[in-house]
Design a protein around this motif. Structure first.
Motif, mmCIF file in Angstrom:
data_model
loop_
_atom_site.group_PDB
_atom_site.id
_atom_site.type_symbol
_atom_site.label_atom_id
_atom_site.label_comp_id
_atom_site.label_asym_id
_atom_site.label_seq_id
_atom_site.Cartn_x
_atom_site.Cartn_y
_atom_site.Cartn_z
ATOM 1 N N LEU A 68 0.866 -1.182 0.000
ATOM 2 C CA LEU A 68 0.000 0.000 0.000
ATOM 3 C C LEU A 68 0.904 1.233 0.000
ATOM 4 O O LEU A 68 1.413 1.649 1.045
ATOM 5 C CB LEU A 68 -0.918 -0.018 1.223
ATOM 6 N N PRO A 69 1.154 1.807 -1.193
ATOM 7 C CA PRO A 69 2.188 2.848 -1.322
ATOM 8 C C PRO A 69 1.951 4.072 -0.455
ATOM 9 O O PRO A 69 2.902 4.648 0.076
ATOM 10 C CB PRO A 69 2.145 3.205 -2.814
ATOM 11 N N GLY A 70 0.703 4.501 -0.325
ATOM 12 C CA GLY A 70 0.432 5.695 0.474
ATOM 13 C C GLY A 70 0.889 5.527 1.911
ATOM 14 O O GLY A 70 1.528 6.410 2.497
ATOM 15 N N ASN A 71 0.572 4.373 2.496
ATOM 16 C CA ASN A 71 0.999 4.096 3.867
ATOM 17 C C ASN A 71 2.518 3.979 3.962
ATOM 18 O O ASN A 71 3.142 4.456 4.914
ATOM 19 C CB ASN A 71 0.359 2.802 4.357
ATOM 20 N N LEU A 72 3.115 3.317 2.959
ATOM 21 C CA LEU A 72 4.572 3.156 2.969
ATOM 22 C C LEU A 72 5.266 4.513 2.957
ATOM 23 O O LEU A 72 6.188 4.758 3.749
ATOM 24 C CB LEU A 72 5.015 2.327 1.767
ATOM 25 N N HIS A 73 4.832 5.419 2.084
ATOM 26 C CA HIS A 73 5.495 6.722 1.995
ATOM 27 C C HIS A 73 5.269 7.548 3.260
ATOM 28 O O HIS A 73 6.163 8.293 3.683
ATOM 29 C CB HIS A 73 5.012 7.468 0.759
ATOM 30 N N ALA A 74 4.089 7.406 3.875
ATOM 31 C CA ALA A 74 3.858 8.092 5.150
ATOM 32 C C ALA A 74 4.809 7.553 6.216
ATOM 33 O O ALA A 74 5.390 8.321 6.995
ATOM 34 C CB ALA A 74 2.406 7.908 5.585
ATOM 35 N N MET A 75 4.984 6.235 6.246
ATOM 36 C CA MET A 75 5.905 5.639 7.213
ATOM 37 C C MET A 75 7.336 6.121 6.984
ATOM 38 O O MET A 75 8.059 6.450 7.934
ATOM 39 C CB MET A 75 5.856 4.112 7.120
ATOM 40 N N LEU A 76 7.753 6.182 5.719
ATOM 41 C CA LEU A 76 9.120 6.607 5.428
ATOM 42 C C LEU A 76 9.359 8.044 5.887
ATOM 43 O O LEU A 76 10.456 8.380 6.375
ATOM 44 C CB LEU A 76 9.403 6.475 3.933
ATOM 45 N N ARG A 77 8.351 8.911 5.730
ATOM 46 C CA ARG A 77 8.510 10.304 6.190
ATOM 47 C C ARG A 77 8.709 10.354 7.699
ATOM 48 O O ARG A 77 9.569 11.086 8.206
ATOM 49 C CB ARG A 77 7.312 11.149 5.763
ATOM 50 N N TYR A 78 7.876 9.599 8.429
ATOM 51 C CA TYR A 78 8.029 9.581 9.896
ATOM 52 C C TYR A 78 9.389 9.022 10.301
ATOM 53 O O TYR A 78 10.067 9.566 11.175
ATOM 54 C CB TYR A 78 6.917 8.743 10.526
ATOM 55 N N ALA A 98 4.235 4.414 13.075
ATOM 56 C CA ALA A 98 5.391 4.163 12.210
ATOM 57 C C ALA A 98 6.596 3.629 12.972
ATOM 58 O O ALA A 98 7.519 3.081 12.359
ATOM 59 C CB ALA A 98 5.784 5.451 11.484
ATOM 60 N N THR A 99 6.609 3.761 14.293
ATOM 61 C CA THR A 99 7.776 3.373 15.085
ATOM 62 C C THR A 99 7.932 1.856 15.130
ATOM 63 O O THR A 99 6.958 1.142 15.371
ATOM 64 C CB THR A 99 7.643 3.915 16.522
ATOM 65 N N PRO A 100 9.144 1.329 14.892
ATOM 66 C CA PRO A 100 9.356 -0.125 15.005
ATOM 67 C C PRO A 100 8.996 -0.616 16.402
ATOM 68 O O PRO A 100 9.181 0.091 17.393
ATOM 69 C CB PRO A 100 10.853 -0.287 14.735
ATOM 70 N N CYS A 101 8.471 -1.829 16.474
ATOM 71 C CA CYS A 101 8.080 -2.417 17.759
ATOM 72 C C CYS A 101 9.329 -2.742 18.568
ATOM 73 O O CYS A 101 10.345 -3.201 18.024
ATOM 74 C CB CYS A 101 7.269 -3.689 17.513
#
Length: 554
Positions: A328-338, A477-480
């Motif tokens: 899901l590219p939108g979620n991926l790019h949001a995660m990368l920004r964070y 977005a933070t790793p567990c």
């Protein structure tokens, strides 16, 4: 005008026959046109220059209603019979259009009459908004594909009385980004929405190229600060994809042409393992009896990482997936920004996805089907001093020869003291835990072999996103933390202390089967593996020998 003549608008797509372009080049006309466009044609838009150049070899434009330049203006002109529709800037909307069109195609009959160029005398060359062939007005049998008709944000959008979607958005955006005290009623650091905002900052935001659909979505989900960061120069980090597949694998349906994608089809032939290489029968499970072709795929994977680095050497992040993974590219790019701007330090490494531990000997690793997210500097550091190459050799015909590709990535990264981090956004076993595992906040979901089903997942996600139901945050977005991640869960990627961010939280928390460790779930997974191995064996089994010839007649 009569002076510029007829031409084809490039946004809606220009279809050229190969030999036409080759004739243009062979006659040196193309070279002359390039020089002319830097001279007497200097003020000609590219569409006009292309038409003028083709006229030099006697080729005139032909119109066709399947190509639409102004789909954002003409309601209903991007239909199930369309070939190309412009302009649709928002990637999520592009995916939605593709999904809608693929669903409708089964009910549409496309024939030679539809494909034929429109007679120049019947084509409406002066139509301002829509490509129309007067002699061939097909009646759409299905609802027109929904292309958003949001106008560009202009200066009139500054006033609170504007009727444009997201009116006043940019004022609040300015007030919410780096200026917490601005705005009436905000108090000391509050989120006041009543003030005027700085006109110069507002002007910068208006020219920042922000997609109106993204602004509208952000307003609905209270994520305006994300857009503010983009406008203030915090760009979305770059990402390149390695897709593990076969020689026949196509680009994934979730990607767009501008994405950095390497399709990797490993060799199905490889050397036998040395005698000293230890088989891990318990951890491999049924895969220990997989055919040679499957094991050669495992042993060749690190070569794919080397090729990925050669192809895209400077990416900020790399994502490793299978050809039956939905991203899901939108979620991926949001995660990368964070990750890039709020969570990771400039020198931090990252190796994240759906984590697993099969034994103390194998240790923690990330399962590649659900997606492996690597920071660019991490993979480049691994490649330094030929360590990546050494790991590839150790897997191909050394001590790691019987190790699965997922294990080897982890083992190689441990050499530079990089350890896996789990995240609930990456799901390896969607076919086991059920569709709800691939929720609103997912990044990668595996395995979905049917491309139509992949499009369905993307379409559902885009629809919920546009409805304003998506909530993404820095916490999401933070790793567990490795100490609370459920490394033993064989069904679902779960962060034990994380707050469930999916819309399906109630369903997930109330369904014991989604998180259980029962023998029934393990047996189902083993049965799935057995079925996969049977398919591999069938595909690699040699054909039966021909029957013996009949005995000669007496």
């Amino acid at each position: 005008s009569d002076e510029t003549g007829r031409f084809v608008l490039s946004g809606g797509g220009v279809l050229l026959r190969g030999r036409t372009l080759r004739n243009l080049a062979a006659s040196k006309t193309l070279e002359a046109c390039v020089a002319r466009q830097a001279g007497t044609w200097c003020w000609h838009p590219l569409d006009l220059a292309l038409a003028a150049c083709l006229r030099e070899i006697g080729v005139s434009p032909q119109g066709h209603e399947a190509f639409q330049q102004y789909a954002h203006k003409c309601q209903g002109c991007c239909t199930e019979r369309s070939v190309a529709c412009h302009k649709v800037k928002h990637r999520g909307t592009q995916h939605k259009l593709l999904v809608d069109q693929s669903r409708q195609m089964a009910k549409v009959h496309l024939d030679a009459e539809w494909a034929r160029p429109c007679d120049a005398r019947q084509y409406l060359w002066h139509s301002e908004d829509e490509s129309v062939c007067a002699s061939r007005r097909f009646q759409s049998i299905l609802p027109a594909l929904a292309v958003p008709t949001i106008e560009p944000i202009s200066k009139k959008a500054k006033g609170s009385g504007s009727a444009l979607p997201g009116a006043g958005t940019f004022k609040r955006l300015v007030q919410n980004s780096g200026n917490p005290g601005a705005g009436g009623g905000g108090g000391g650091g509050g989120r006041g929405h009543g003030g005027g905002g700085d006109a110069s900052e507002l002007s910068i935001l208006e020219t920042a190229g922000l997609d109106p659909l993204a602004v509208k979505q952000a307003e609905a989900t209270d994520r305006l600060e994300v857009l503010a960061e983009i406008a203030r120069g915090k760009k979305t980090p770059s990402v390149s994809f390695l897709i593990l597949g076969f020689q026949t694998t196509e680009r994934p349906v979730w990607s767009v042409p501008s994405d950095n994608v390497l399709l990797f089809a490993p060799s199905q032939v490889c050397p036998n393992c040395p005698k000293y290489a230890q088989q891990r029968v318990k951890e491999s499970g049924p895969y220990i009896r997989a055919p040679q072709a499957w094991w050669c795929t495992q042993r060749s994977y690190m070569d794919g990482l080397q090729r990925l680095l050669e192809e895209f050497p400077s990416s900020d992040y790399y994502m490793l997936v299978d050809d039956d993974t939905v991203v899901l590219p939108g979620n991926l790019h949001a995660m990368l920004r964070y990750l890039e701007h709020e969570i990771l330090d400039p020198t931090d490494d990252l190796y994240m996805g759906h984590g697993r531990q099969l034994s103390e000997e194998v240790g923690h690793f990330i399962m590649s089907g659900g997606g492996v997210l690597l920071r660019g500097l991490t993979l480049r550091r691994l490649n330094a001093n030929n360590l990546l190459s050494e790991c590839a050799q150790r897997q191909l015909e050394g001590a790691w020869c019987w190790h699965h590709l997922d294990w080897v990535i982890a083992e190689c990264l441990r050499e530079i003291e990089v350890f896996p981090r789990g995240h609930a956004g990456f799901q390896q076993y969607l076919h086991v835990c059920g569709r709800h595992c691939c929720g609103d906040t997912a990044i990668g979901c595996h395995k979905v072999k049917d491309r139509g089903a992949q499009l369905d997942i993307i379409a559902d996600h885009v629809q919920r996103t546009q409805d304003g139901l998506l909530q993404l945050s820095k916490e999401w977005a933070t790793p567990c933390d490795a100490s609370v991640y459920d490394w033993a869960n064989h069904r679902q990627s779960v962060c034990g202390s994380a707050v469930a961010h999916s819309r399906n939280t109630s369903q997930e928390s109330s369904s014991a089967s989604a998180l259980d460790h029962t023998s029934e779930g393990a047996e189902a997974l083993v049965a799935e593996v057995d079925a996969e191995i049977d398919k591999l064996e069938d595909a690699n089994r040699p054909p039966p020998p021909p029957p013996p010839p009949p005995p000669p007649p007496p």
